[in-house]
Design a protein around this motif. Structure first.
Motif, PDB file in Angstrom:
ATOM      1  N   TRP A   1       0.758  -1.143  -0.130  1.00 20.22           N
ATOM      2  CA  TRP A   1       0.063   0.093  -0.035  1.00 20.22           C
ATOM      3  C   TRP A   1       0.978   1.338  -0.070  1.00 20.22           C
ATOM      4  CZ3 TRP A   1      -5.488   0.830   1.728  1.00 20.22           C
ATOM      5  CH2 TRP A   1      -6.356  -0.452   1.589  1.00 20.22           C
TER       6      TRP A   1
ATOM      7  N   GLU B   1       3.894   8.947   4.667  1.00 20.65           N
ATOM      8  CA  GLU B   1       4.523  10.253   4.433  1.00 20.65           C
ATOM      9  C   GLU B   1       5.097  10.960   5.604  1.00 20.65           C
ATOM     10  OE1 GLU B   1       5.397  14.087   2.487  1.00 20.65           O
ATOM     11  OE2 GLU B   1       3.514  13.689   3.615  1.00 20.65           O
TER      12      GLU B   1
ATOM     13  N   LYS C   1       6.930   0.785  -7.776  1.00 25.78           N
ATOM     14  CA  LYS C   1       7.868   0.806  -8.946  1.00 25.78           C
ATOM     15  C   LYS C   1       9.307   0.061  -8.435  1.00 25.78           C
ATOM     16  CE  LYS C   1       6.455   3.484 -12.660  1.00 25.78           C
ATOM     17  NZ  LYS C   1       5.994   4.763 -13.389  1.00 25.78           N
TER      18      LYS C   1
ATOM     19  N   GLY D   1       9.322  13.313   2.852  1.00 32.70           N
ATOM     20  CA  GLY D   1      10.010  11.875   3.047  1.00 32.70           C
ATOM     21  C   GLY D   1       9.086  10.842   3.206  1.00 32.70           C
TER      22      GLY D   1
ATOM     23  N   GLU E   1       5.985   5.390  -6.233  1.00 32.50           N
ATOM     24  CA  GLU E   1       7.304   5.350  -6.142  1.00 32.50           C
ATOM     25  C   GLU E   1       7.824   4.051  -5.557  1.00 32.50           C
ATOM     26  OE1 GLU E   1       9.100   9.128  -5.402  1.00 32.50           O
ATOM     27  OE2 GLU E   1       9.641   8.327  -3.471  1.00 32.50           O
TER      28      GLU E   1
ATOM     29  N   THR F   1      -0.558  -4.084  -5.548  1.00 38.81           N
ATOM     30  CA  THR F   1      -0.205  -2.819  -5.066  1.00 38.81           C
ATOM     31  C   THR F   1      -1.411  -2.180  -5.018  1.00 38.81           C
ATOM     32  OG1 THR F   1       0.267  -1.966  -7.367  1.00 38.81           O
ATOM     33  CG2 THR F   1       2.034  -2.762  -6.024  1.00 38.81           C
ATOM     34  N   THR F   2      -1.656  -1.461  -3.955  1.00 35.94           N
ATOM     35  CA  THR F   2      -2.673  -0.380  -3.908  1.00 35.94           C
ATOM     36  C   THR F   2      -2.315   1.056  -3.708  1.00 35.94           C
ATOM     37  OG1 THR F   2      -4.031  -2.124  -2.752  1.00 35.94           O
ATOM     38  CG2 THR F   2      -4.842   0.105  -2.256  1.00 35.94           C
ATOM     39  N   ILE F   3      -2.649   1.949  -4.500  1.00 35.11           N
ATOM     40  CA  ILE F   3      -2.022   3.321  -4.436  1.00 35.11           C
ATOM     41  C   ILE F   3      -3.199   4.264  -4.051  1.00 35.11           C
ATOM     42  CG2 ILE F   3      -0.772   5.154  -5.546  1.00 35.11           C
ATOM     43  CD1 ILE F   3       0.437   2.876  -7.528  1.00 35.11           C
ATOM     44  N   ILE F   4      -3.220   5.023  -3.217  1.00 38.80           N
ATOM     45  CA  ILE F   4      -4.530   6.134  -3.000  1.00 38.80           C
ATOM     46  C   ILE F   4      -3.530   7.277  -2.616  1.00 38.80           C
ATOM     47  CG2 ILE F   4      -6.236   6.575  -1.502  1.00 38.80           C
ATOM     48  CD1 ILE F   4      -6.513   3.649  -0.875  1.00 38.80           C
ATOM     49  N   ALA F   5      -4.082   8.180  -3.426  1.00 35.76           N
ATOM     50  CA  ALA F   5      -3.311   9.465  -3.095  1.00 35.76           C
ATOM     51  C   ALA F   5      -3.738  10.030  -1.892  1.00 35.76           C
ATOM     52  CB  ALA F   5      -3.827  10.494  -4.180  1.00 35.76           C
TER      53      ALA F   5
ATOM     54  N   PHE G   1       0.975   5.817  -1.455  1.00 35.73           N
ATOM     55  CA  PHE G   1       0.323   6.906  -1.925  1.00 35.73           C
ATOM     56  C   PHE G   1       0.737   7.508  -3.178  1.00 35.73           C
ATOM     57  CE2 PHE G   1       3.724   9.504  -0.385  1.00 35.73           C
ATOM     58  CZ  PHE G   1       4.150   8.778   0.894  1.00 35.73           C
ATOM     59  N   THR G   2       1.882   6.936  -3.766  1.00 28.72           N
ATOM     60  CA  THR G   2       2.448   7.165  -4.848  1.00 28.72           C
ATOM     61  C   THR G   2       2.738   6.038  -5.591  1.00 28.72           C
ATOM     62  OG1 THR G   2       4.511   7.631  -4.329  1.00 28.72           O
ATOM     63  CG2 THR G   2       3.278   9.250  -4.242  1.00 28.72           C
TER      64      THR G   2
END
Lengths: 285, 326, 445
Positions: C37, C95, C45, C313, C42, C63-67, C39-40
């Protein structure tokens, strides 16, 4: 006599001028944000950061498109998912709200008034907080990454029931229902074949609102749909915004533009029912 | 001749079943949960256990959260703002929507291209609030931005103004955005209402020589009453739950000038301390206010048609009973 | 007849809708799955890249991406962690703005310690020379639970041409003694710059990032709101910047702020406080050029800041209940602690993760940076690691709390009220304390 005639004509001309000037101004005001959005879809992130509003396009459309499709944005998947959810929500909400409103308007039953008050009360509950309870509940029953919890609750849309009720109250003479009964039409068929057509302007209006609302709905889908294959278009746009440090604004605007295009199509399709209007009178004559 | 007892009441129940079931399955639990935690000590992330509030001596003290919230100045400020922002956007919104409805349904003067106008005027409602908020933020940018540039060119001001620090400018902009996003929506609702009115009424009035203005005020408006009630009640509910624009435009600023009660509720629950119980209590208070205001609206625009309808249905039921008895 | 057809159609429609809704739950193949999981894209990848580099690593990555921008990442992640089960995240990213919640705050119980995963933490930390502030943020009383890959220690990034005009040199070693150490020197420099018609920074937000993360204590101490003297002093710094015209009065992330990176405002701004990502992702693109000599591109240099700080970061955590502990450990070690030339951070520092010519970034490991090449055309060929290695050591990670986002914005709003002359200093501080208490239930001291 002539002078009076002239002053009436002058008045009419002034009236028409005012109407057209005001309407044109409002129309331009409406186009403005779309224009900015489409222009920004052709500008680079840095151009947008240097000055976020531009009335002329730039030359980065293709590079924005590449960034867009290079990220999690796949327009086709998003489109199909968004369509499934929004069409599902709209059909269920419009149909069942009309049915519920009809139950409230055409029949005399003991709990009728109580049921209406109940619907009104649900409508008034602030949405902010019950959303927490909602997604806790969906996680608990394991319905994440399914469209069901996004679509089926639309059957109970209190505000829409309220609208349909108000509309029927003004537009539905109960004599029509009676004469249908005399013709031997059964209740459910009467609703489907006689009442729904009468309600066309109301159905179209509410269908547009419901479709737009569902299409743009971000927060609940964002939390409930975590699987890429289920992403709706607004979720994909939100992903483009990723984190504040390196947002590709050009592609965000391109994504927003793509998201809004299907809405135009749907809106133009439904708008003719509001514009032309299938008025009740036509049916009676 | 069919000989069946014609009581149609059961269809009222049958046709309401889908609504009730969908509500029970998906919405009841979240709503009850929300209502209950307002009386408890539930706060903090992932906490599952909670207890009804008690005083130090151990007596039940169910309304502790309500007292705290009502004494919270941020909450009272947010209520005040919500009412200001709603009034400031609703009055122009309904006036403009009524005016446009009158124009577009004028039977003597068909506005050319009215189809296009209706579509365009609704369009601000299609764009997401986030996009609009960003747009207005940029428009009012400081120290450089289109509004500042324009005012300086017109010599209205001699240096750039930081509009985001001016309380009333901020409120004005938020109200304007709300007005602008929703007047098209209200207009469409009203037009749909007019289309539901029996055209023969208008024809009769025209034959009697009524002017368009008279027709609008004497026939259209009174017959629109049911739809107007809908518009008033829903926009009041929507207004008291205003969230997106004030949140995204200036995050409630400057100095809490545009913080709304929904933002307050949201912040109690999600801005770091997870005060779910207080958020819930505040929700219940807002809920109460909405109910009171709605009842007043229903009283003012008294459901005359509903009363008539009730009489009609009752008469019908009696007639049916007589038919069965005879 | 027509009626029946219609009814049948309706039933069919509903059935199709129903089937399509409930379908899609087919059994997954028995392949081992790691849920990631973020939020980008990055971190996902990086992990995909790891799979390419290590074909024997036979796991499927879901993958789970949530902004974060729409405020949904945390609620969704929280529900997934609380819910557990097969879809629960194995690896999750956090973050700087909210990492504390997952390492030391309300959600710390879900994080596995790196030791429990089987990572030889003590040895690797020393070997890699990881910046202390990232360790501090990633540790709780059970041990280390999170580390980053990027170093976000901040430096002062300034315009060479302006430095030459004011002090006759653009040498970072000299400039750092002009603007610091300490904010007294900084304001002396501001005065010198003003005499030549320059602003030292673009807006007070630039200084705030430095002040915020160099203060000794965070916003909350023992469950009470604490106004660190250094943070309190910011209200005076801000006023001083404003009253003396030392800045352009911009707000970060607005048009005018970006314009200062290009030198497009009437009064040129001398510099920005920021970490390497600010150079890479924000300033380079906004400099108005892509080659030395175009716009302000190449006219910049970095030196140590007057006060140490970090900004932003990403930290990487593992779920305590993960079923694929070894694989998770392998990935996390590669990302956060591997200081060899095949570790992620070496690729990251040299911009070679996806082939040559990528973006160079400062990394958490001092060891890696010392053997990497951080020279950038944007900085006129300067090796940015010269400034960022000490910057990382200079930063402190002991002043974060899970309330920072809310309290920071409240504080800065009240500071703005004071500097704009709408309120007295005392009133602004009193209002700040009241608002924090009313929103977060944190009593004042």
């Amino acid at each position: 006599m002539n002078a009076r005639h002239g002053s009436i004509r002058a008045k009419r001309i002034t009236y028409k001028t005012i109407v057209y000037v005001v309407c044109t101004f409002l129309a331009l005001l409406s186009i403005f944000p779309f224009w900015i959005m489409f222009m920004n879809a052709t500008r680079s992130t840095y151009e947008i950061q240097q000055s976020s509003i531009s009335l002329v396009p730039s030359k980065y459309f293709m590079s924005n498109w590449k960034i867009l499709t290079g990220k999690a944005f796949s327009p086709m998947t998003g489109f199909i998912n968004s369509m499934t959810v929004s069409v599902g929500v709209t059909v269920l909400a419009v149909y069942f709200s009309s049915l519920t409103a009809y139950a409230l308007m055409a029949y005399s039953w003991k709990l009728r008034q109580a049921f209406f008050s109940f619907i009104m009360a649900i409508m008034m509950i602030p949405a902010q907080l019950s959303s927490i309870g909602f997604y806790q509940f969906i996680y608990r029953i394991g319905m994440t990454n399914k469209f069901t919890p996004l679509i089926v609750p639309a059957i109970a849309s209190p505000a829409m029931v309220f609208f349909m009720r108000q509309y029927l109250m003004a537009a539905l003479p109960l004599e029509i229902v009676d004469s249908a009964r005399i013709d031997g039409s059964r209740e459910f068929a009467t609703f489907n074949r006689i009442i729904l057509p009468i309600m066309k302007p109301a159905l179209a209006t509410q269908a547009i609102f419901s479709f737009v609302g569902s299409w743009n709905n971000l927060f609940i889908p964002l939390i409930l749909l975590t699987n890429k294959k289920k992403y709706t278009m607004p979720i994909m746009v939100s992903l483009l915004r990723g984190d504040i440090y390196k947002t590709e604004y050009g592609s965000v605007y391109l994504g927003l533009s793509l998201t809004v295009l299907p809405l135009f199509v749907i809106y133009f399709m439904l708008a003719k029912y509001i514009i032309a209007g299938v008025a009740l009178g036509a049916l009676k004559e | 001749m069919r000989k069946k007892s014609v009581s149609y009441a059961k269809y009222g129940y049958i046709f309401s079943i889908p609504f009730v079931v969908a509500f029970l399955v998906f919405s009841l639990y979240p709503i009850v949960y929300t209502l209950v935690i307002g009386f408890t000590d539930l706060r903090g992330l992932g906490v599952k256990e909670y207890h009804f509030l008690r005083t130090a001596e151990g007596n039940l003290d169910l309304f502790g959260n309500f007292r705290t919230v009502l004494n919270n100045k941020t909450f009272t400020t947010s209520l005040k703002n919500t009412i200001i922002l709603w009034t400031a956007n609703f009055i122009p919104q309904i006036s403009m929507a009524l005016l446009l409805t009158a124009w577009f349904t004028d039977r003597n003067f068909k506005v050319k291209g009215q189809g296009a106008y209706k579509i365009l005027i609704y369009m601000p409602n299609i764009i997401t609030a986030a996009t609009i908020a960003i747009l207005f933020n940029s428009l009012f940018g400081y120290p450089k931005g289109p509004v500042n540039d324009l005012l300086m060119k017109l010599k209205c001001i001699d240096g750039p103004r930081n509009f985001s620090l001016q309380r009333w400018t901020a409120r004005g902009v938020v109200s304007f955005i709300q007005f602008w996003m929703w007047y098209g929506n209200t207009m469409i609702v009203l037009i749909a209402g007019v289309l539901g009115i029996n055209p023969s009424l208008f024809e009769a009035a025209e034959i009697d020589g009524a002017t368009p203005t008279q027709i609008f005020f004497r026939i259209t408006l009174p017959l629109l009453r049911t739809i107007l009630l809908y518009v008033l009640v829903t926009s009041m509910i929507g207004g008291l739950q205003m969230f997106d624009i004030p949140k995204l435009f200036l995050n409630g600023g400057p100095d809490q000038a545009t913080i709304t009660s929904s933002m307050f509720i949201h912040e109690q629950a999600f801005s770091g301390s997870y005060l779910y119980n207080r958020a819930s209590a505040a929700s219940i208070i807002v809920f109460g206010i909405i109910i009171v205001l709605s009842i007043i609206l229903f009283q003012i625009l008294k459901d005359k048609d509903e009363v008539a309808r009730r009489k009609y249905l009752r008469a019908q039921r009696k007639a049916a009973r007589r038919r069965v008895n005879s | 007849m027509a009626k029946r057809v219609r009814t049948i159609t309706l039933v069919l429609l509903v059935a199709i809708l129903g089937v399509s809704l409930f379908a899609g739950g087919q059994a997954e193949a028995a392949k081992k799955v790691i849920n990631v999981w973020s939020f980008t894209d990055e971190v996902p990848k990086m992990i995909e890249r790891y799979k390419e580099l290590h074909p024997e690593f036979d796991y499927e990555i879901k993958t789970t991406i949530i902004a974060t921008t729409d405020g949904a990442y945390q609620p969704a992640l929280d529900q997934a962690l609380i819910g557990g089960g097969a879809d629960a995240p194995d690896i999750y990213a956090a973050e700087a703005a909210f990492v504390l919640k997952y390492t030391q705050g309300d959600a710390k119980q879900y994080a596995a310690t790196y030791k429990d995963l089987g990572i030889d933490v003590d040895r690797l930390l020393k070997e890699a020379d990881i910046a202390q502030y990232t360790v501090d943020i990633g540790s709780n009383e059970r041990g280390l639970v999170a580390l980053g890959y990027q170093a976000t220690g901040g430096a002062f990034i300034y315009r060479r041409s302006i430095a030459k005009d004011v002090w006759g040199t653009d040498d970072p070693q000299v400039i750092k003694t002009k603007i610091g150490p300490g904010l007294d020197k900084f304001f002396e420099a501001a005065e010198a710059l003003k005499r030549k018609g320059y602003a030292i920074v673009s807006g007070d937000g630039d200084l705030w990032h430095a002040v915020e993360n160099s203060s000794d204590k965070g916003w909350v101490v023992d469950g009470k709101l604490y106004l660190d003297p250094k943070r309190e002093a910011f209200i005076d710094h801000s006023k001083r910047l404003m009253d003396n015209g030392y800045h352009n009065d911009t707000q970060d992330w607005t048009d005018a702020w970006f314009a200062d990176m290009k030198g497009a405002n009437p009064k040129q701004a001398f510099g920005f406080f920021g970490p390497a990502w600010l150079i890479n992702y924000v300033m380079a693109g906004n400099s108005g050029g892509t080659k030395i000599g175009e716009g302000t591109y190449g006219d910049w240099a970095v030196c140590e800041p007057p006060i140490g700080f970090f900004w932003g970061g990403t930290w990487v955590l593992a779920n305590r209940d993960t079923k694929v502990k070894d694989a998770v450990a392998e990935l996390i070690e590669w990302i956060t602690l591997d200081s060899s030339e095949t570790g992620l951070q070496y690729f990251w520092a040299n911009g070679t993760l996806f082939g040559a010519g990528g973006t160079k970034d400062s990394v958490a490991s001092g060891t890696v940076m010392s053997k990497s090449d951080g020279s950038l055309d944007f900085l006129g060929g300067q090796d940015m690691f010269e400034a960022f290695v000490p910057a990382g050591a200079f930063a402190t990670g002991k002043n974060l709390t899970q309330y920072d986002e809310t309290i920071n914005s409240t504080w800065r709003a009240q500071v703005r009220e004071y500097t704009a002359g709408n309120k007295t200093r005392a009133q602004a501080i009193a209002d700040f304390k009241r608002m924090v208490f009313e929103t977060l239930d944190l009593p004042g001291n």
